[in-house]
Design an enzyme around this catalytic site. Structure first.
Site, PDB file in Angstrom:
ATOM      1  N   GLU A  31       0.992  -1.722  -0.292  1.00 35.59           N
ATOM      2  CA  GLU A  31       0.007  -0.068  -0.213  1.00 35.59           C
ATOM      3  C   GLU A  31       0.733   1.231  -0.077  1.00 35.59           C
ATOM      4  O   GLU A  31       1.677   1.083   0.878  1.00 35.59           O
ATOM      5  CB  GLU A  31      -0.448   0.498   1.080  1.00 35.59           C
ATOM      6  CG  GLU A  31      -1.551   0.987   1.580  1.00 35.59           C
ATOM      7  CD  GLU A  31      -2.475   1.315   0.230  1.00 35.59           C
ATOM      8  OE1 GLU A  31      -2.048   2.714   0.327  1.00 35.59           O
ATOM      9  OE2 GLU A  31      -3.291   0.589  -0.001  1.00 35.59           O
ATOM     10  N   THR A  40     -10.384   5.334  -1.016  1.00 32.33           N
ATOM     11  CA  THR A  40     -11.853   5.477  -0.981  1.00 32.33           C
ATOM     12  C   THR A  40     -12.364   4.856   0.020  1.00 32.33           C
ATOM     13  O   THR A  40     -13.437   5.368   0.311  1.00 32.33           O
ATOM     14  CB  THR A  40     -12.484   4.304  -3.104  1.00 32.33           C
ATOM     15  OG1 THR A  40     -11.742   5.826  -3.545  1.00 32.33           O
ATOM     16  CG2 THR A  40     -13.797   5.092  -3.406  1.00 32.33           C
ATOM     17  N   ALA A  46     -20.896   5.274   2.789  1.00 35.44           N
ATOM     18  CA  ALA A  46     -20.574   4.251   4.469  1.00 35.44           C
ATOM     19  C   ALA A  46     -22.038   2.821   4.645  1.00 35.44           C
ATOM     20  O   ALA A  46     -22.491   3.212   5.187  1.00 35.44           O
ATOM     21  CB  ALA A  46     -20.517   5.127   6.119  1.00 35.44           C
ATOM     22  N   HIS A  49     -25.770  -1.606   0.359  1.00 33.09           N
ATOM     23  CA  HIS A  49     -26.714  -1.249  -0.936  1.00 33.09           C
ATOM     24  C   HIS A  49     -27.636  -2.830  -0.011  1.00 33.09           C
ATOM     25  O   HIS A  49     -26.938  -3.850  -0.645  1.00 33.09           O
ATOM     26  CB  HIS A  49     -26.097  -1.256  -1.897  1.00 33.09           C
ATOM     27  CG  HIS A  49     -26.145   0.276  -1.872  1.00 33.09           C
ATOM     28  ND1 HIS A  49     -26.485   1.210  -2.229  1.00 33.09           N
ATOM     29  CD2 HIS A  49     -24.323   0.758  -2.487  1.00 33.09           C
ATOM     30  CE1 HIS A  49     -25.425   2.732  -2.415  1.00 33.09           C
ATOM     31  NE2 HIS A  49     -24.427   2.365  -2.611  1.00 33.09           N
ATOM     32  N   VAL A 171       4.654   0.444  -5.513  1.00 30.63           N
ATOM     33  CA  VAL A 171       4.424  -0.391  -7.218  1.00 30.63           C
ATOM     34  C   VAL A 171       5.127   0.207  -8.059  1.00 30.63           C
ATOM     35  O   VAL A 171       4.224   1.129  -8.463  1.00 30.63           O
ATOM     36  CB  VAL A 171       3.489  -1.484  -6.987  1.00 30.63           C
ATOM     37  CG1 VAL A 171       4.004  -1.946  -8.291  1.00 30.63           C
ATOM     38  CG2 VAL A 171       2.947  -2.416  -6.175  1.00 30.63           C
ATOM     39  N   GLU A 341     -16.081   0.415  -7.905  1.00 32.99           N
ATOM     40  CA  GLU A 341     -16.671   1.491  -7.581  1.00 32.99           C
ATOM     41  C   GLU A 341     -18.103   0.388  -6.481  1.00 32.99           C
ATOM     42  O   GLU A 341     -18.764   0.310  -6.556  1.00 32.99           O
ATOM     43  CB  GLU A 341     -17.398   2.622  -8.757  1.00 32.99           C
ATOM     44  CG  GLU A 341     -18.722   1.984  -9.223  1.00 32.99           C
ATOM     45  CD  GLU A 341     -18.604   2.361 -11.030  1.00 32.99           C
ATOM     46  OE1 GLU A 341     -18.797   3.923 -10.814  1.00 32.99           O
ATOM     47  OE2 GLU A 341     -19.071   1.945 -11.736  1.00 32.99           O
ATOM     48  N   SER A 342     -19.225   2.117  -6.231  1.00 32.85           N
ATOM     49  CA  SER A 342     -20.041   1.217  -5.196  1.00 32.85           C
ATOM     50  C   SER A 342     -21.094   1.017  -6.519  1.00 32.85           C
ATOM     51  O   SER A 342     -21.282   0.444  -7.736  1.00 32.85           O
ATOM     52  CB  SER A 342     -21.497   2.751  -5.427  1.00 32.85           C
ATOM     53  OG  SER A 342     -22.724   2.580  -4.683  1.00 32.85           O
ATOM     54  N   CYS A 441     -15.907  19.500  17.585  1.00 28.49           N
ATOM     55  CA  CYS A 441     -14.475  20.282  17.345  1.00 28.49           C
ATOM     56  C   CYS A 441     -13.192  19.982  15.822  1.00 28.49           C
ATOM     57  O   CYS A 441     -12.246  20.492  15.903  1.00 28.49           O
ATOM     58  CB  CYS A 441     -14.048  21.291  18.329  1.00 28.49           C
ATOM     59  SG  CYS A 441     -12.278  19.470  18.632  1.00 28.49           S
TER      60      CYS A 441
END
Length: 482
Positions: A31, A40, A46, A49, A171, A341-342, A441
């Site tokens: 990573e 993402t 959050a 579906h 990478v 993606e979603s 805050c």
């Protein structure tokens, strides 16, 4: 020589690592950022579906429905907050209700229960729906989850079961080798290059997955970064709606939603704008104004004076408009988990299983006898009874020292976040694991104390403490000798 190297430690890569750690295999996750869950996976809606929107027969539909059904067990095993609050797609006066029936038909084809409700029935569930809402599609299996804790849970459990993670590792090239693949990586913290040999590669690099695929395959892939901007409201606004409220989908996605979060906030967004810059996670005045304007079409009187922060994330939209979870045709041993993606967050458990099975079959892996699926999250004193909390503080006084007053996070929780597998090494790392700094805050009060704890517990110099990794240091010098 590794059996597999996974590129990317978002929710997809971490889920794959956890599933592969069930097998006798040497696993490495690389990573480029300083922590897991930095792309993402940390900037999305959050939500889990239900699965009625994806095109029947597509991988999105299959993975979404399977992932949704797996989420209860995953949340229990990994100690992740998850709630089935249900979702509602609303139709307004200027829209054709036939759009809801189309979604219901997709739901039936995908095996997802839905029900079209009248305005009166909807108002019993959600009294703050906009005046122009005429009807809606209700899906009881829709849910909300914490994307940070889900990703951390997958990654930490993978480490507990033998997987290795190399963070701050970028990478730079991939080439075929005699025994599989050779990766040249650059360690951003030490500024050193290294060559890694592996039998297989899993490409879970999000918006950059096309670049890695195109290094090794003649079957080119193109991913567009689709920016979504969000507004997060204080917990005092968290009960404005109880379900996740969608608008009828368009070609660009499911539109601006209004949803509670598992931690009690209210989330509004996202926009959907294709961008050329794959690092463009800045918010814009136009984007945030659009979120406010468009959300009013489905939910009235959203208490926007209670906004505590805004953020943007990038979705990895592949030109074929579907997930790609398969071995590259002309690159044996190179497996893509791309275009996620979603509904990628919802699908992550199922994607992990599917990609791991592909690697298992390539390498003929065998299951371990000692795989442990259980991971415990950071202990939350606030979840204990008064008696239990007093006993905890008696045994460890750090749990009686409040560091983040907005979220009531203790020194003990921050110490736990630092010392657990893949422990926090930055302010954002602590925040994702404990919520210290996520309150009203926005870390205005707790930052200095959290820095002191990082300095002491890692240990590290105060000059090394950053907000989110390399180049984000908060202290750059001393202006007065002590």
């Amino acid at each position: 020589m590794f059996d597999t190297v996974i590129i990317g430690a978002g929710v997809t890569g971490s889920a794959i690592a956890r599933e592969l750690s069930r097998y006798q295999a040497r696993i490495l996750v690389v990573e480029r950022e300083e922590d897991v869950c930095c792309g993402t996976s940390k900037a999305n809606s959050a939500i889990v579906h239900a699965g009625f929107d994806a095109e029947p027969g597509s991988l999105k539909a299959e993975m979404n429905v399977k992932g949704n059904r797996m989420m209860d067990q995953i949340a229990q095993e990994l100690d992740v907050p998850f709630k089935r609050n249900g979702s509602i797609v609303v139709c307004t006066k200027d829209q054709d209700p036939a759009g809801l029936e189309k979604l219901a038909e997709r739901g039936r084809a995908n095996g997802v229960p839905t029900q079209i409700l009248s305005r009166e029935a909807l108002l019993e569930k959600e009294p703050n729906l906009a005046d122009d809402v005429t009807c809606g599609l209700f899906a009881p299996t829709g849910g909300i989850v914490c994307p940070f804790e889900l990703t951390m849970g997958f990654a930490e459990n993978a480490v507990m079961n033998g997987a290795q993670f190399s963070l701050n590792t970028q990478v730079r090239s991939i080439e075929k080798s005699e025994n599989g693949w050779r990766l040249t990586v650059y360690h951003r913290d030490t500024q050193q290059e290294e060559t890694i040999e592996t039998k297989t590669v899993v490409n879970a690099a999000g918006v950059y997955a096309d670049e890695f695929n195109n290094m090794v395959s003649a079957h080119k892939m193109h991913i567009t970064a689709r920016k979504g901007e969000y507004i997060l409201l204080d917990k005092t606004a968290g009960k404005h709606v109880s379900s996740t409220i969608f608008q009828l989908p368009t070609a660009m996605g499911k539109g601006v939603l209004v949803t509670p979060t598992v931690h009690g906030n209210l989330l509004v967004g996202p926009t959907a704008v294709d961008v050329d810059d794959k690092e463009a996670v800045n918010t814009t005045p136009a984007g945030l104004e659009a979120v406010q304007t468009v959300s009013a079409r489905s939910v009235r009187n959203v208490p926007l004076r209670q906004v505590i922060t805004s953020f943007a994330g990038l979705r990895a939209h592949e030109d074929g408009d579907d997930f790609i979870i398969a071995q590259a045709q002309d690159a044996p041993g190179f497996v893509n988990a791309a275009g996620i993606e979603s509904p990628g967050l919802s699908s992550a458990p199922a994607i992990g299983v599917r990609a791991a099975q592909i690697i298992r079959d390539i390498l003929h892996l065998t299951l371990k006898d000692n795989f442990n699926p259980i991971r415990k999250a950071v202990l939350r004193p606030s979840s204990l009874s008064l008696e239990e909390r007093n006993e905890l503080i008696r045994r460890n006084p750090a749990y009686g020292n409040i560091i983040c007053r907005c979220e009531m996070i203790t020194e003990g929780e921050i110490m736990d976040a630092i010392h657990r597998p893949l422990g926090a090494r930055s302010l954002d790392g602590v925040k994702r694991r404990t919520r210290a700094g996520m309150g009203r805050c926005q870390a205005g009060f707790c930052t200095p104390r959290t820095m002191e704890i990082l300095e002491r517990e890692v240990p590290m110099s105060v000059f090394e403490v950053g907000k989110n990794g390399i180049g984000s240091n908060l202290v750059v010098g001393i202006n007065k000798e002590v």
